[in-house]
Design a protein around this motif. Sequence first.
Motif, PDB file in Angstrom:
ATOM      1  N   GLN A 120      -1.616   2.911  -8.554  1.00 34.86           N
ATOM      2  CA  GLN A 120      -2.461   1.798  -8.119  1.00 34.86           C
ATOM      3  C   GLN A 120      -2.934   0.962  -9.296  1.00 34.86           C
ATOM      4  O   GLN A 120      -2.889  -0.271  -9.265  1.00 34.86           O
ATOM      5  CB  GLN A 120      -3.657   2.344  -7.346  1.00 34.86           C
ATOM      6  CG  GLN A 120      -4.566   1.259  -6.758  1.00 34.86           C
ATOM      7  CD  GLN A 120      -5.705   1.849  -5.966  1.00 34.86           C
ATOM      8  OE1 GLN A 120      -5.901   3.064  -5.958  1.00 34.86           O
ATOM      9  NE2 GLN A 120      -6.461   1.005  -5.276  1.00 34.86           N
ATOM     10  N   THR A 160       5.079  -8.597  -6.930  1.00 30.65           N
ATOM     11  CA  THR A 160       4.701  -7.618  -7.950  1.00 30.65           C
ATOM     12  C   THR A 160       5.644  -6.418  -7.923  1.00 30.65           C
ATOM     13  O   THR A 160       6.099  -5.945  -8.972  1.00 30.65           O
ATOM     14  CB  THR A 160       3.257  -7.147  -7.732  1.00 30.65           C
ATOM     15  OG1 THR A 160       2.388  -8.286  -7.732  1.00 30.65           O
ATOM     16  CG2 THR A 160       2.817  -6.204  -8.851  1.00 30.65           C
ATOM     17  N   MET A 161       5.943  -5.932  -6.718  1.00 29.51           N
ATOM     18  CA  MET A 161       6.847  -4.785  -6.597  1.00 29.51           C
ATOM     19  C   MET A 161       8.257  -5.161  -7.042  1.00 29.51           C
ATOM     20  O   MET A 161       8.966  -4.343  -7.635  1.00 29.51           O
ATOM     21  CB  MET A 161       6.853  -4.266  -5.165  1.00 29.51           C
ATOM     22  CG  MET A 161       5.506  -3.713  -4.700  1.00 29.51           C
ATOM     23  SD  MET A 161       4.789  -2.502  -5.850  1.00 29.51           S
ATOM     24  CE  MET A 161       6.034  -1.203  -5.750  1.00 29.51           C
ATOM     25  N   ARG A 207       0.010  -7.190 -11.886  1.00 30.46           N
ATOM     26  CA  ARG A 207      -0.342  -8.433 -11.200  1.00 30.46           C
ATOM     27  C   ARG A 207      -1.204  -9.300 -12.109  1.00 30.46           C
ATOM     28  O   ARG A 207      -0.992 -10.515 -12.205  1.00 30.46           O
ATOM     29  CB  ARG A 207      -1.078  -8.116  -9.901  1.00 30.46           C
ATOM     30  CG  ARG A 207      -1.420  -9.387  -9.083  1.00 30.46           C
ATOM     31  CD  ARG A 207      -2.176  -9.052  -7.803  1.00 30.46           C
ATOM     32  NE  ARG A 207      -1.282  -8.403  -6.847  1.00 30.46           N
ATOM     33  CZ  ARG A 207      -1.362  -7.117  -6.495  1.00 30.46           C
ATOM     34  NH1 ARG A 207      -2.303  -6.337  -7.033  1.00 30.46           N
ATOM     35  NH2 ARG A 207      -0.525  -6.588  -5.626  1.00 30.46           N
ATOM     36  N   VAL A 225       0.103  -1.133 -10.817  1.00 31.37           N
ATOM     37  CA  VAL A 225       0.467  -2.296 -10.007  1.00 31.37           C
ATOM     38  C   VAL A 225      -0.561  -3.403 -10.193  1.00 31.37           C
ATOM     39  O   VAL A 225      -0.218  -4.582 -10.361  1.00 31.37           O
ATOM     40  CB  VAL A 225       0.591  -1.899  -8.518  1.00 31.37           C
ATOM     41  CG1 VAL A 225       0.762  -3.145  -7.646  1.00 31.37           C
ATOM     42  CG2 VAL A 225       1.767  -0.945  -8.314  1.00 31.37           C
ATOM     43  N   SER A 241       1.783 -12.143  -4.597  1.00 33.12           N
ATOM     44  CA  SER A 241       1.948 -11.237  -3.466  1.00 33.12           C
ATOM     45  C   SER A 241       2.344  -9.844  -3.934  1.00 33.12           C
ATOM     46  O   SER A 241       2.885  -9.665  -5.036  1.00 33.12           O
ATOM     47  CB  SER A 241       3.020 -11.779  -2.513  1.00 33.12           C
ATOM     48  OG  SER A 241       4.302 -11.725  -3.134  1.00 33.12           O
ATOM     49  N   ASN A 242       2.072  -8.870  -3.073  1.00 32.33           N
ATOM     50  CA  ASN A 242       2.495  -7.500  -3.376  1.00 32.33           C
ATOM     51  C   ASN A 242       4.003  -7.412  -3.511  1.00 32.33           C
ATOM     52  O   ASN A 242       4.522  -6.680  -4.352  1.00 32.33           O
ATOM     53  CB  ASN A 242       2.009  -6.551  -2.285  1.00 32.33           C
ATOM     54  CG  ASN A 242       0.511  -6.334  -2.345  1.00 32.33           C
ATOM     55  OD1 ASN A 242      -0.095  -6.451  -3.409  1.00 32.33           O
ATOM     56  ND2 ASN A 242      -0.091  -6.028  -1.208  1.00 32.33           N
ATOM     57  N   ASP A 243       4.719  -8.170  -2.661  1.00 36.55           N
ATOM     58  CA  ASP A 243       6.190  -8.126  -2.699  1.00 36.55           C
ATOM     59  C   ASP A 243       6.716  -8.591  -4.049  1.00 36.55           C
ATOM     60  O   ASP A 243       7.646  -7.996  -4.614  1.00 36.55           O
ATOM     61  CB  ASP A 243       6.779  -9.007  -1.584  1.00 36.55           C
ATOM     62  CG  ASP A 243       6.560  -8.410  -0.204  1.00 36.55           C
ATOM     63  OD1 ASP A 243       6.258  -7.201  -0.136  1.00 36.55           O
ATOM     64  OD2 ASP A 243       6.685  -9.151   0.785  1.00 36.55           O
TER      65      ASP A 243
END
Length: 632
Positions: free
Chosen positions: A152, A118-119, A159, A155, A114-116
Motif C-alpha cells: 500500500q 499507477t499499477m 503515485r 503504490v 488513476s489506480n490503473d
Amino acid sequence: MLRGMRKASSNWLGKIIMATVMGFLIISFGIWGIADIFRGFGQSTLAKVGHTEISANEFRQLYTEKLQQIGRQFGRPLTMDQARAFGFDRQVLQQAIAEAALDEEARKLGLGQSNDETMRMIFNDPNFKGVGGAFDPARFQAVIRQFGFTEQRYVADQRRVSLRRQIAGTVSAGLEPPNVLIEALSRFQNEQRSIEYVKLDAVQAGTIDPPSPETLAGYFDDHKTQFRAPEYRKISFVVITPEDIGKWSEVSDEEARKIFEQRRDKLGTPERRQVSQIVFPNVEEALAARNRIASGLSFDDLAKERGLNPTDVDLGMVAKSAIIDPAIADAAFTLPSGEVSQPAQGKFGAALVKIGKIEPGAEPSYESVASSLKKEIATGRARASVATLHDKMEDERGGGASVIEAAQKLGLAAVTIDAVDRSGRLPNGQLAANIPPGLDVVSQAFGSDVGVDNDPIQFNGGYVWYDVLGITPSRERSLDEVKDQVEAKWRDDQIASRLRAKATEMVQKLDQGGNFADEAAASGLKVETANGFRRDASLPGLPASVVETAFRTPKGGVGQTAGGANEWIVFRVTDVSVPPVDLASEDIKKLKETLRRGLTDEQLAQYVTKLETEIGTTINQNAFAQATGANN
C-alpha cells in the motif's frame, strides 16, 4: 560549517561524496533557502510543509536508506559524522521538504492519477519482472520489502512520484542552453595537447649506499606511524542471498527448456537487413513504378524523381521486429539481397521495398545457455526463501544465539576470519579471499564491538549477519620487526629526492633556452611523445598528473611531475589545439542534454523554493539533530 566541509572534502571520500551525492536524490535542488526558519515543536514531527507533516521516524528511515545507498555505491559505509560534515543531512532534509512542497502543489492544482495507471507503471517496471519477462508478484513483494515498503505504501509513493514528475516536466518545458555556453564548454572539453617527455628512473638516481644503523634508526623514529601494526578484528558472518540459496535448488532441463523456447528470440541474434522503401499513394502507382524498375530504372533514381532524400528512403540495417508495418516487414524479409519487391500494401500506402546487405541471425543452442537459465530460475525461486530465512535468523539472534550458532542451527555456512584490518587484509598482507566481492562487512565490523548484536547488512537482494569476536589493538612495531620494510622505504625516499633534484635542474636548463633532445641525450634518456590528448585522457605508461600538469602549462612550456614508483617525468608542451565546434555532432548533443538537465534542476530548485516560501515550512531542530546523530 563551511570550514568543516572544506576539511571533510579534502580526503578521497569527501571528494567522491561532494561530487556525486546529489545523484542519489530524486530531484537536484541547488538552493537551500530555509536555513533561518528552524524552531522547536513536538518531537514526533520533524518538519511541516503546509498541511503535510514529515515525522521523525519517516525522515530517519529515509536518511538511513540514503546513507546505505552511498555505502553500497562506494564499498564502505558513510558514518553519521561524515554525512554531517558533507552537508548530506541537510540535503536529504531538503529533498524531503521539496517533495512535500510538490505534493502540496499537486493537491492545490487538483492533479491526480488513476489506480490503473499507477499499477500499469508498476507492472512495467523491469525491477519486478521474473524469469519469463512478466511481472512477478513474489519478486515485487521481496524487492519492496527489502527497502522497507508495504504494498500500500509503495503504490501511494509511486503515485506521488508520478504527480511530482508532471509538475517538474511542466516547469522545465522548453528550457534550452545557449549556444555560447555549449561552444565554450565544448572547446574546454575538446582542447588537445601534445608533449614530448622523458622518464627519469632509479638509474638516473645513481648508486645509493646502504644506510648506517644510526641513519636507519633515525629514519624509523621519524616515520614510526608508517610502520605500526594495524588494528585487527576477528569476525564471523553468514550470507543469505537468492544466488547462494539458488545453488541448493535443482532445476530440470524441462523447466529450463520451457524458458528457452519462450525467450529464444531474445537470446539469439536476429537476422538484420539493409532496407529501403518508397511509399506510393496507391497500388497502381506503385506497380507502374515497379514496371519501370524492371525496364532498367534504378531504385535510387526513382527516389530522386519523387524528390526523396536518402534519409526518407533508407530504414537502415534493421531486424524484422524493428519495422513497424507488418506488411513491409514481411516483404523485406522474404526478398534476396539486391531485389526490389512487388507493391506491398502497408498502413501508410503501397510500398516498394529494396534489400541491400543481409546479416544472418544467430540462434543459440539450449546447451550454450542452459546453465545460466537454470541459475536464473533457481535464483528467482530463492527470493521467497530469503525472506523466510531472514525471519528465522532474526528469531535465533533475538534468542541470544551468536551468528555461528544461528547459522549451524539453520544449516547455513558461517565464515570466520581470525584477523583482518580495516582495508580487508590479513596479517600476511593478502586480501581476505572469503569475503564476497562488494560485501562491506569489514568496515561494518570496525564500526561495531565485541558482543554487540548488529543489524543485518542488505546485500545482493539478501542479508548478511556478522559478529565481532575479538579485537587486537594497533601497536607500534620495533625496528627489528620491520627492518627490511624501513630500509626499502628509506631507499625509495632517497631515490625520489635525487630524481626530483635532477628533474628540477633539467627544467631550469630548458627554461633558459636548452634543447629538449640535447638535454635528454646528455642524461642518457629517451625522448617519447604523447600527441593529441584531452583533459580526460589516460595516457599509457604515464600518470594522470602528467595530463593535469600539461593542461596548466602553455605551449612551449616545460613541466615536471612524479611518475610511478622510483620515477619522475619531465615534459615540454609541443602543441595546443582546439577542434572546431560542430553543433550537429553527437558529442555536442550529449553535452547539450547534460546542460539542459542542469538548467532544469536550477529552474525546478527556484520553483520549489518559491513553493516552500508561499506554503510555509517549519523544522523541528531538535528532532532533526536527533535523527541525524548530532545529539549522540
